[in-house]
Design a protein around this motif. Structure first.
Motif, PDB file in Angstrom:
ATOM      1  N   ASP A  99      19.965 -16.839  16.330  1.00 52.53           N
ATOM      2  CA  ASP A  99      18.943 -17.605  17.025  1.00 52.53           C
ATOM      3  C   ASP A  99      17.677 -17.552  16.178  1.00 52.53           C
ATOM      4  OD1 ASP A  99      17.719 -19.093  19.074  1.00 52.53           O
ATOM      5  OD2 ASP A  99      16.881 -17.277  19.948  1.00 52.53           O
ATOM      6  N   ALA A 100      16.805 -18.508  16.395  1.00 53.92           N
ATOM      7  CA  ALA A 100      15.534 -18.544  15.659  1.00 53.92           C
ATOM      8  C   ALA A 100      14.456 -19.102  16.562  1.00 53.92           C
ATOM      9  CB  ALA A 100      15.671 -19.407  14.412  1.00 53.92           C
ATOM     10  N   ARG A 101      13.238 -18.668  16.286  1.00 53.92           N
ATOM     11  CA  ARG A 101      12.083 -19.213  16.994  1.00 53.92           C
ATOM     12  C   ARG A 101      10.982 -19.457  15.966  1.00 53.92           C
ATOM     13  NH1 ARG A 101      11.405 -13.881  17.186  1.00 53.92           N
ATOM     14  NH2 ARG A 101       9.315 -12.997  17.257  1.00 53.92           N
ATOM     15  N   LEU A 102      10.156 -20.427  16.268  1.00 55.13           N
ATOM     16  CA  LEU A 102       9.001 -20.725  15.421  1.00 55.13           C
ATOM     17  C   LEU A 102       7.767 -20.181  16.134  1.00 55.13           C
ATOM     18  CD1 LEU A 102       8.142 -22.233  12.812  1.00 55.13           C
ATOM     19  CD2 LEU A 102       7.639 -24.198  14.276  1.00 55.13           C
ATOM     20  N   GLU A 103       7.049 -19.332  15.440  1.00 54.27           N
ATOM     21  CA  GLU A 103       5.868 -18.701  16.027  1.00 54.27           C
ATOM     22  C   GLU A 103       4.773 -18.670  14.971  1.00 54.27           C
ATOM     23  OE1 GLU A 103       5.282 -14.220  17.325  1.00 54.27           O
ATOM     24  OE2 GLU A 103       6.744 -15.244  18.611  1.00 54.27           O
ATOM     25  N   GLY A 104       3.661 -19.329  15.269  1.00 55.28           N
ATOM     26  CA  GLY A 104       2.555 -19.364  14.309  1.00 55.28           C
ATOM     27  C   GLY A 104       2.931 -20.034  13.006  1.00 55.28           C
ATOM     28  N   THR A 157       7.634 -19.624   6.403  1.00 50.94           N
ATOM     29  CA  THR A 157       7.517 -20.990   6.910  1.00 50.94           C
ATOM     30  C   THR A 157       8.848 -21.707   6.705  1.00 50.94           C
ATOM     31  OG1 THR A 157       6.798 -21.958   4.811  1.00 50.94           O
ATOM     32  CG2 THR A 157       5.063 -21.056   6.278  1.00 50.94           C
ATOM     33  N   PRO A 158       9.090 -22.747   7.499  1.00 49.06           N
ATOM     34  CA  PRO A 158      10.314 -23.516   7.275  1.00 49.06           C
ATOM     35  C   PRO A 158      10.431 -24.025   5.834  1.00 49.06           C
ATOM     36  CG  PRO A 158       9.356 -24.128   9.374  1.00 49.06           C
ATOM     37  CD  PRO A 158       8.366 -23.222   8.678  1.00 49.06           C
ATOM     38  N   GLN A 159       9.305 -24.454   5.258  1.00 48.19           N
ATOM     39  CA  GLN A 159       9.324 -24.971   3.889  1.00 48.19           C
ATOM     40  C   GLN A 159       9.739 -23.878   2.900  1.00 48.19           C
ATOM     41  OE1 GLN A 159       6.657 -25.146   5.993  1.00 48.19           O
ATOM     42  NE2 GLN A 159       6.604 -27.313   6.502  1.00 48.19           N
ATOM     43  N   GLU A 160       9.226 -22.671   3.091  1.00 46.69           N
ATOM     44  CA  GLU A 160       9.603 -21.565   2.206  1.00 46.69           C
ATOM     45  C   GLU A 160      11.099 -21.269   2.312  1.00 46.69           C
ATOM     46  OE1 GLU A 160       5.777 -18.590   1.945  1.00 46.69           O
ATOM     47  OE2 GLU A 160       6.825 -18.705   3.880  1.00 46.69           O
ATOM     48  N   ILE A 161      11.609 -21.273   3.522  1.00 45.97           N
ATOM     49  CA  ILE A 161      13.031 -20.980   3.731  1.00 45.97           C
ATOM     50  C   ILE A 161      13.897 -22.032   3.053  1.00 45.97           C
ATOM     51  CG2 ILE A 161      14.855 -20.857   5.491  1.00 45.97           C
ATOM     52  CD1 ILE A 161      12.621 -19.598   7.337  1.00 45.97           C
ATOM     53  N   LEU A 162      13.509 -23.286   3.200  1.00 47.17           N
ATOM     54  CA  LEU A 162      14.302 -24.372   2.622  1.00 47.17           C
ATOM     55  C   LEU A 162      14.222 -24.404   1.100  1.00 47.17           C
ATOM     56  CD1 LEU A 162      13.443 -27.108   5.248  1.00 47.17           C
ATOM     57  CD2 LEU A 162      15.646 -25.929   4.963  1.00 47.17           C
ATOM     58  N   ALA A 163      13.111 -23.950   0.550  1.00 46.70           N
ATOM     59  CA  ALA A 163      12.901 -24.039  -0.899  1.00 46.70           C
ATOM     60  C   ALA A 163      13.389 -22.805  -1.660  1.00 46.70           C
ATOM     61  CB  ALA A 163      11.417 -24.257  -1.194  1.00 46.70           C
ATOM     62  N   THR A 164      13.635 -21.708  -0.975  1.00 47.90           N
ATOM     63  CA  THR A 164      13.940 -20.469  -1.683  1.00 47.90           C
ATOM     64  C   THR A 164      15.345 -20.443  -2.262  1.00 47.90           C
ATOM     65  OG1 THR A 164      13.702 -18.082  -1.606  1.00 47.90           O
ATOM     66  CG2 THR A 164      14.805 -19.087   0.249  1.00 47.90           C
ATOM     67  N   ASP A 165      15.441 -19.823  -3.408  1.00 47.97           N
ATOM     68  CA  ASP A 165      16.721 -19.553  -4.052  1.00 47.97           C
ATOM     69  C   ASP A 165      17.068 -18.105  -3.718  1.00 47.97           C
ATOM     70  OD1 ASP A 165      18.925 -19.278  -5.751  1.00 47.97           O
ATOM     71  OD2 ASP A 165      17.663 -18.848  -7.490  1.00 47.97           O
ATOM     72  N   MET A 167      20.868 -20.810   9.239  1.00 44.63           N
ATOM     73  CA  MET A 167      19.476 -20.369   9.141  1.00 44.63           C
ATOM     74  C   MET A 167      18.613 -21.480   8.538  1.00 44.63           C
ATOM     75  SD  MET A 167      20.145 -16.409   8.073  1.00 44.63           S
ATOM     76  CE  MET A 167      18.568 -15.661   8.538  1.00 44.63           C
ATOM     77  N   ARG A 168      19.145 -22.167   7.566  1.00 40.75           N
ATOM     78  CA  ARG A 168      18.393 -23.276   6.949  1.00 40.75           C
ATOM     79  C   ARG A 168      18.300 -24.469   7.898  1.00 40.75           C
ATOM     80  NH1 ARG A 168      20.402 -22.361   0.781  1.00 40.75           N
ATOM     81  NH2 ARG A 168      18.624 -21.066   0.192  1.00 40.75           N
ATOM     82  N   LEU A 169      19.345 -24.690   8.705  1.00 50.52           N
ATOM     83  CA  LEU A 169      19.280 -25.776   9.691  1.00 50.52           C
ATOM     84  C   LEU A 169      18.184 -25.518  10.723  1.00 50.52           C
ATOM     85  CD1 LEU A 169      23.037 -26.660  10.315  1.00 50.52           C
ATOM     86  CD2 LEU A 169      21.264 -28.164   9.381  1.00 50.52           C
ATOM     87  N   ALA A 207      15.457 -23.852  10.136  1.00 50.58           N
ATOM     88  CA  ALA A 207      14.204 -24.097   9.412  1.00 50.58           C
ATOM     89  C   ALA A 207      13.945 -25.600   9.286  1.00 50.58           C
ATOM     90  CB  ALA A 207      14.253 -23.447   8.034  1.00 50.58           C
ATOM     91  N   LEU A 208      14.979 -26.360   8.981  1.00 53.51           N
ATOM     92  CA  LEU A 208      14.845 -27.814   8.857  1.00 53.51           C
ATOM     93  C   LEU A 208      14.438 -28.439  10.192  1.00 53.51           C
ATOM     94  CD1 LEU A 208      15.157 -30.311   7.044  1.00 53.51           C
ATOM     95  CD2 LEU A 208      17.571 -30.380   7.719  1.00 53.51           C
ATOM     96  N   ALA A 209      15.052 -27.985  11.274  1.00 47.45           N
ATOM     97  CA  ALA A 209      14.711 -28.515  12.598  1.00 47.45           C
ATOM     98  C   ALA A 209      13.253 -28.197  12.941  1.00 47.45           C
ATOM     99  CB  ALA A 209      15.650 -27.929  13.655  1.00 47.45           C
ATOM    100  N   PHE A 210      12.811 -26.977  12.636  1.00 47.56           N
ATOM    101  CA  PHE A 210      11.420 -26.608  12.906  1.00 47.56           C
ATOM    102  C   PHE A 210      10.458 -27.427  12.045  1.00 47.56           C
ATOM    103  CE2 PHE A 210      13.113 -22.241  14.222  1.00 47.56           C
ATOM    104  CZ  PHE A 210      13.071 -22.542  15.566  1.00 47.56           C
ATOM    105  N   GLU A 211      10.849 -27.682  10.798  1.00 52.08           N
ATOM    106  CA  GLU A 211      10.004 -28.486   9.916  1.00 52.08           C
ATOM    107  C   GLU A 211       9.861 -29.917  10.452  1.00 52.08           C
ATOM    108  OE1 GLU A 211       9.656 -28.968   5.179  1.00 52.08           O
ATOM    109  OE2 GLU A 211      11.552 -29.685   6.013  1.00 52.08           O
ATOM    110  N   LYS A 212      10.973 -30.505  10.859  1.00 58.45           N
ATOM    111  CA  LYS A 212      10.949 -31.875  11.377  1.00 58.45           C
ATOM    112  C   LYS A 212      10.157 -31.948  12.679  1.00 58.45           C
ATOM    113  CE  LYS A 212      13.369 -33.698   8.144  1.00 58.45           C
ATOM    114  NZ  LYS A 212      12.621 -34.382   7.102  1.00 58.45           N
ATOM    115  N   GLU A 213      10.317 -30.925  13.526  1.00 56.06           N
ATOM    116  CA  GLU A 213       9.579 -30.864  14.775  1.00 56.06           C
ATOM    117  C   GLU A 213       8.082 -30.804  14.510  1.00 56.06           C
ATOM    118  OE1 GLU A 213       9.180 -27.366  17.957  1.00 56.06           O
ATOM    119  OE2 GLU A 213      11.218 -28.146  17.792  1.00 56.06           O
TER     120      GLU A 213
END
Length: 141
Positions: free
Chosen positions: A56-61, A90-98, A126-128, A130-136
């Motif tokens: 599960d994941a939550r977006l906080e701050g 941040t969602p962007q960091e998660i999506l961009a990280t190697d 986990m990336r999905l 992050a992507l959903a939070f970014e789009k939101e």
């Protein structure tokens, strides 16, 4: 994130063989905070894993925080590593990280094919999130 990945690589480098590394993964599984019982349902279950894994994941701050659990202790240790690297980003960091630590410690090559597929499935989920939070967040702007 690179600092945490380098720490993980350093921790695993003290072990010469994979049996010791598996033991360390088992130790890490003990450190994983428990997931809320309400999230141990099929809705949070990851498809593609040999064992049962809930994430599960939550977006906080503006940052993503994960909780997870598994009925397999090695898998639970693996998810603990992923959370350690990705939590509080941040969602962007998660999506961009190697996630180079996975190859650097030899994790993927020392897992069974089904467990390796499970690792990819956990990471994809986990990336999905992050992507959903970014789009939101984009929709709210």
């Amino acid at each position: 994130m690179d600092k945490i990945q380098d720490e993980i690589i350093g921790e695993f480098s003290v072990f010469d063989d994979w049996l010791d590394k598996y033991d360390y993964l088992i130790e890490l599984s003990d450190a994983l905070p428990p997931i809320d019982a309400a999230h141990r349902t099929d809705r949070y279950l990851i498809n593609g894993c040999q064992s049962r894994v809930w994430i599960d994941a939550r977006l906080e701050g503006g940052k993503v925080y994960y909780t997870a659990d598994s009925d397999a202790i090695i898998t639970k240790g693996i998810i603990a590593l992923l959370i350690r690297v990705l939590n509080g980003r941040t969602p962007q960091e998660i999506l961009a990280t190697d996630l180079y630590f996975i190859d650097a410690i030899g994790l993927k090559e020392n897992l069974s094919p089904t467990r390796s597929n499970g690792l990819l499935a956990m990471l994809n989920q986990m990336r999905l999130y992050a992507l959903a939070f970014e789009k939101e967040s984009e929709m709210k702007r």
